[in-house]
Design an enzyme around this catalytic site. Structure first.
Site, PDB file in Angstrom:
ATOM      1  NE  ARG A  53      -3.852  -2.253   1.491  1.00  6.01           N
ATOM      2  CZ  ARG A  53      -5.147  -2.570   2.220  1.00  6.01           C
ATOM      3  NH1 ARG A  53      -5.347  -2.141   3.424  1.00  6.01           N
ATOM      4  NH2 ARG A  53      -5.950  -3.413   1.518  1.00  6.01           N
ATOM      5  CE1 TYR A  87      -2.503   0.658  -8.083  1.00  5.65           C
ATOM      6  CE2 TYR A  87      -2.581  -0.708 -10.212  1.00  5.65           C
ATOM      7  CZ  TYR A  87      -1.919   0.444  -9.395  1.00  5.65           C
ATOM      8  OH  TYR A  87      -0.945   1.044  -9.932  1.00  5.65           O
ATOM      9  CD  GLU A  88      -2.127  -3.825  -2.602  1.00  2.17           C
ATOM     10  OE1 GLU A  88      -1.930  -4.630  -3.575  1.00  2.17           O
ATOM     11  OE2 GLU A  88      -2.126  -4.293  -1.407  1.00  2.17           O
ATOM     12  N   GLY A  89      -6.784  -2.458  -2.690  1.00  2.00           N
ATOM     13  CA  GLY A  89      -8.006  -1.856  -1.763  1.00  2.00           C
ATOM     14  C   GLY A  89      -8.088  -0.583  -2.228  1.00  2.00           C
ATOM     15  CD  GLN A 130      -6.255   1.279   1.185  1.00  2.00           C
ATOM     16  OE1 GLN A 130      -5.496   1.341   2.525  1.00  2.00           O
ATOM     17  NE2 GLN A 130      -6.077   0.149   0.608  1.00  2.00           N
TER      18      GLN A 130
END
Lengths: 579, 579
Positions: free
Chosen positions: B291, B436-438, B443
């Site tokens: 992240r 992306y990536e959460g 978040q």
């Protein structure tokens, strides 16, 4: 997949209940024959055309783009056929004077049409979008012979016009332009120079293209006072090509189906429009209409973003939401619009896009009043109000169109970033509207420096009087609207005072002031929407959404107003230069 | 035209003066041999690589994109050669353990490297960007035999890893995934299922690709508790292809040079990583690092936007500005950065991008402390703070990266919308990082629900103590920082109270809270930047910019903080559902 259905029900709400346009039309001789059933019929046909003909070409036009070869431009497959259908449907004549073959309908209805065209296919609508402005300009400023020769061709759709202003070194600063015009013995001119970023400068939709070109006469003063306007057709009367050549087209972020051309004028034949050195004044007549159009692009993108995001959010299920509507049982994964973050995004999309529709249509309605109201004071007041609203509509709407497209894209998650779902195209297409037709920074200066401070606050005062009139009529949100009006009055006094000793101050706050007025207009739009919807609710539950959106606006969105006021205050601090 | 030069001077300022990293390294046995000259040498070489090798491939990679044929993917011209240069430069080994062939340098230096890679060519850096996270995951959770077999290949750059999480029905909700893993007699597994949106799932940079795949064992419970992690190489030890096939690549809005693949696993051989049904826990070790990486993409885009906009604004002249720097004479048209609207945009770009750099590098420095600090309490505190900062870095940075790219595009006017100047690519590329990536909404929930409310406010309290410590050290902006800290403490108490009777409340405000903390971290960054820069100014006028940006932040940007607080307050109002 991406689709567009014109929001006819909401359009009718604005026309019938918010603006009460049919009553206004009844008082104007020019629109004596326009009534609600006729207006709705026009909108329904426009909706059919935009959904059935233009929307299906939106993604394919983006994929194919335009192509250039040896000075000729091919538009994407289907664009020319769609243009023929547009002409056959009589859409090019909608708001033109019956004296030139037009249908004489209000600009208000044209605004609804434009919203649909831009929402369903922004790139395609770039070809037709400039026609009405050019029509207005020629109608007012062209000599009779040119009017007779060219106006019917624009109204019938036989020819499409362009606006040739920008040159490589002259963008926002039109005063730097160099294109030259040499007078000829026959009363005509020969134009020489290069123009850049000309939308529809060359294409295969019509045989002739009518270029409206800014250029300098031989003895013209430098700067903006030495610019004249010329009409330069692509084809001469004998059918041969004029000396205008398309040197290439741009590869752009979006509106790829719209040909953005570099044009070379190499002694091209043209005719003067208006007085020598008064080219910018000749364009002035079309300015409000052209800027309203661009604002409607922002509205169209906001609407397309809202309806596509909602459709997707109804289908897509991910995770359990912390809550769900009453009576809905828990499922392994909820539709994503139950999740608060997505609900907020969707409610913002709905409240802002529908609020923009009110303000945009009101702006168009004011242009109708400015032209056709029966008394001179009424025409003047409408002109002032339209002048005040226009930069807000252009800049605030297009900022929101881009912002909401991004917000909608986020609802789609990873699917939003790929071409298949179309929302990334909405985002790319929407971005240009913040730049052209006077960048949003230019609009902000126009609003604050000219329209608000320039007339000593008179136009703004008239707007605030309308806010107060609405508040005085009661309704659930009368109090915050009334308070907002008072705050704006105090704020403008403070701006005037600060400006006395700090001439740069209004330039530093212009953009925040424009956004402030944008949000304030949405507050007015929603306060009035709720008030006029409330008594209708008993007969039709559809109106509940209006009350809900108004409540959402005054709780969740009103902090935007305070932000802008705070930023205007913060900008009293000096602002250094970059080195 | 678009270019990228790594901001080495500013990077050094953050390392040397803001973080005082060399002193911290000196206290950690793992970094005993790392000092400022070594760090600067690494950064200079990384700057050369990114400017000379990657930046020239950024636009061409976007134009060409990747192509797919019969399961094989070709990356754009030059991408494979650039990867060989990357490997030869030893960059893949930078922050890896010397025990596995790594160089053992701090993650802080890796963060600076990553910023440069993403800024100069986001699409290319997608191939290498996941390697360090996969390395961490295997290092902690893989059985010894797999570590010996595969870790050196990752460290040397011989193989590139992927993360295979998403499936068509399982995006944010990984618990919905269906990919199956059948145990085999030899202790291995056979994986079957489809994965979507897999970055670098197939390419021509390396012969082998190491897929880290989430899948379900036959008897696994449903939801997130039944997910296991597997290592599935593209090539088996005998050199044959494993049963993994790339079915196609996505056509995306941006990062077109990055192959985003659909993968089919058809009984592919794999090995379990970590315990059965504990796949998400096994990924947890790489979460902060992954992240942070995505946040650095936002920073990279912000930096690229800032420097390209400034270059353009220095060259482009349009209109007279209402004022100009002292001693500069009036010209027919001024450089556009004299115009207040453009100055504001550029000063925002500078203050925000440089502020993000401070916060991002601090996050990386905390990860180093969390791993290597000499005492357990110091490691725990650094872990808590890094956990708090990580979602802010991921979401706030990427929102700002996109927003600032758009702001920079506006500086270019019409030239910003065409491909030639590259800024529209920055805008398109930057948009994915919000998803992306959460997603940034995920978040926000992680930050407020888990990291702030979940530990009773302890981690946040530690952060506020640092704010107060900074304020107590004096400096020009101590007062607003101190007031901000007090406001945040009161705010969190109010959130806890409201949540007692309204469990959905934190979900409604999560995104605003994340942005509030983002702006608060920038306030901390700038207050401290100004304080440490002030005494250095006598020796070097370069530091004046730091004082100017800090002053600009606390006058012009601090209203953003109040906006977020106002929105958090406004969200006490109930929020209806859509139908």
């Amino acid at each position: 997949m991406w689709q567009y259905k014109a929001p006819l029900r909401d359009m009718r709400f604005v026309l019938e209940h918010w603006l009460q346009a049919p009553a206004a039309w009844a008082e104007l001789p020019a629109f004596a024959e326009v009534d609600l059933p006729l207006a709705l019929q026009v909108l329904e046909e426009a909706a059919r055309f935009s959904s059935a003909v233009l929307a299906p070409l939106n993604a394919s036009g983006d994929r194919q783009g335009c192509s250039w070869q040896e000075g000729e431009v091919s538009t994407p497959e289907g664009f020319a056929a769609a243009y023929r259908a547009y002409v056959e449907g009589g859409w090019s004549a909608l708001a033109c004077d019956p004296a030139h073959g037009g249908q004489g309908l209000p600009q208000l209805l044209d605004a609804a049409l434009q919203e649909m065209l831009y929402a369903s296919n922004h790139a395609w609508a770039m070809y037709t979008g400039i026609a009405h402005g050019a029509y207005l300009c020629l109608d007012v400023h062209a000599p009779q012979s040119l009017k007779e020769r060219y106006l019917p061709a624009i109204v019938s759709g036989e020819s499409l016009p362009t606006m040739c202003l920008t040159e490589p070194q002259a963008g926002s600063d039109v005063g730097l332009l160099r294109c030259r015009a040499e007078p000829q013995d026959d009363g005509g001119y020969r134009l020489t120079g290069s123009k850049l970023f000309i939308s529809g400068g060359e294409h295969d939709l019509t045989a002739d293209i009518l270029h409206l070109v800014l250029a300098r006469l031989p003895d013209a003063p430098s700067g903006t006072r030495g610019i004249s306007l010329f009409l330069v057709p692509k084809r001469l009367d004998d059918g041969t090509r004029n000396a205008v050549r398309c040197d290439g087209i741009e590869h752009k972020m979006g509106i790829k189906g719209s040909a953005t051309c570099s044009l070379s004028f190499d002694g091209a034949q043209g005719w003067l429009i208006g007085e020598p050195n008064c080219g910018l004044a000749a364009l002035f007549v079309m300015m409000n209409s052209a800027r309203l159009h661009v604002g409607l692009q922002g509205l169209g993108h906001a609407e397309a973003a809202w309806q596509n995001a909602l459709d997707y959010a109804r289908e897509r299920r991910q995770m359990r939401a912390p809550g769900r509507p009453e009576g809905v049982a828990a499922a392994p994964a909820d539709p994503i619009h139950y999740h608060p973050a997505m609900r907020l995004a969707l409610l913002r999309l709905r409240a802002v896009s529908q609020g923009l529709r009110v303000v945009g249509y009101w702006g168009a309605h004011l242009l109708d009043q400015a032209e056709h109201a029966s008394s001179e004071p009424a025409r003047q007041q409408a002109t002032r109000l339209a002048g005040l609203l226009t930069p807000v509509i252009k800049a605030f709407f297009t900022d929101q169109g881009f912002h909401l497209a991004s917000e909608a894209l986020q609802v789609f998650g990873g699917y939003g970033y790929i071409g298949e779902y179309g929302i990334e195209q909405t985002l790319r297409d929407s971005r240009i509207a913040m730049i052209y037709e006077g960048s949003n920074e230019i609009q902000a200066n126009d609003l604050l420096l000219r329209k608000v401070l320039g007339d000593g606050g008179m136009a703004l005062e008239e707007l605030l009087a309308l806010f107060e009139q609405e508040a005085a009529a009661g309704g659930e949100h009368a109090d915050p609207l009334s308070a907002l009006s008072a705050n704006l009055r105090v704020l403008v006094k403070g701006i005037l005072k600060q400006t006395e000793g700090d001439a740069e101050y209004p330039y530093r706050i212009a953009s925040d002031f424009l956004h402030l007025l944008g949000w304030a207009l949405l507050a007015y739009a929603w306060a009035r929407s709720a008030r006029v919807a409330a008594p209708l609710l008993a007969g039709d539950p559809w109106y509940q959404e209006k009350l809900d959106s108004a409540a959402f606006f005054f709780s969740y969105l009103s902090p935007e107003i305070d932000l802008r006021i705070a930023r205007i205050d913060a900008a009293r601090a000096p602002l250094g230069f970059l080195t």
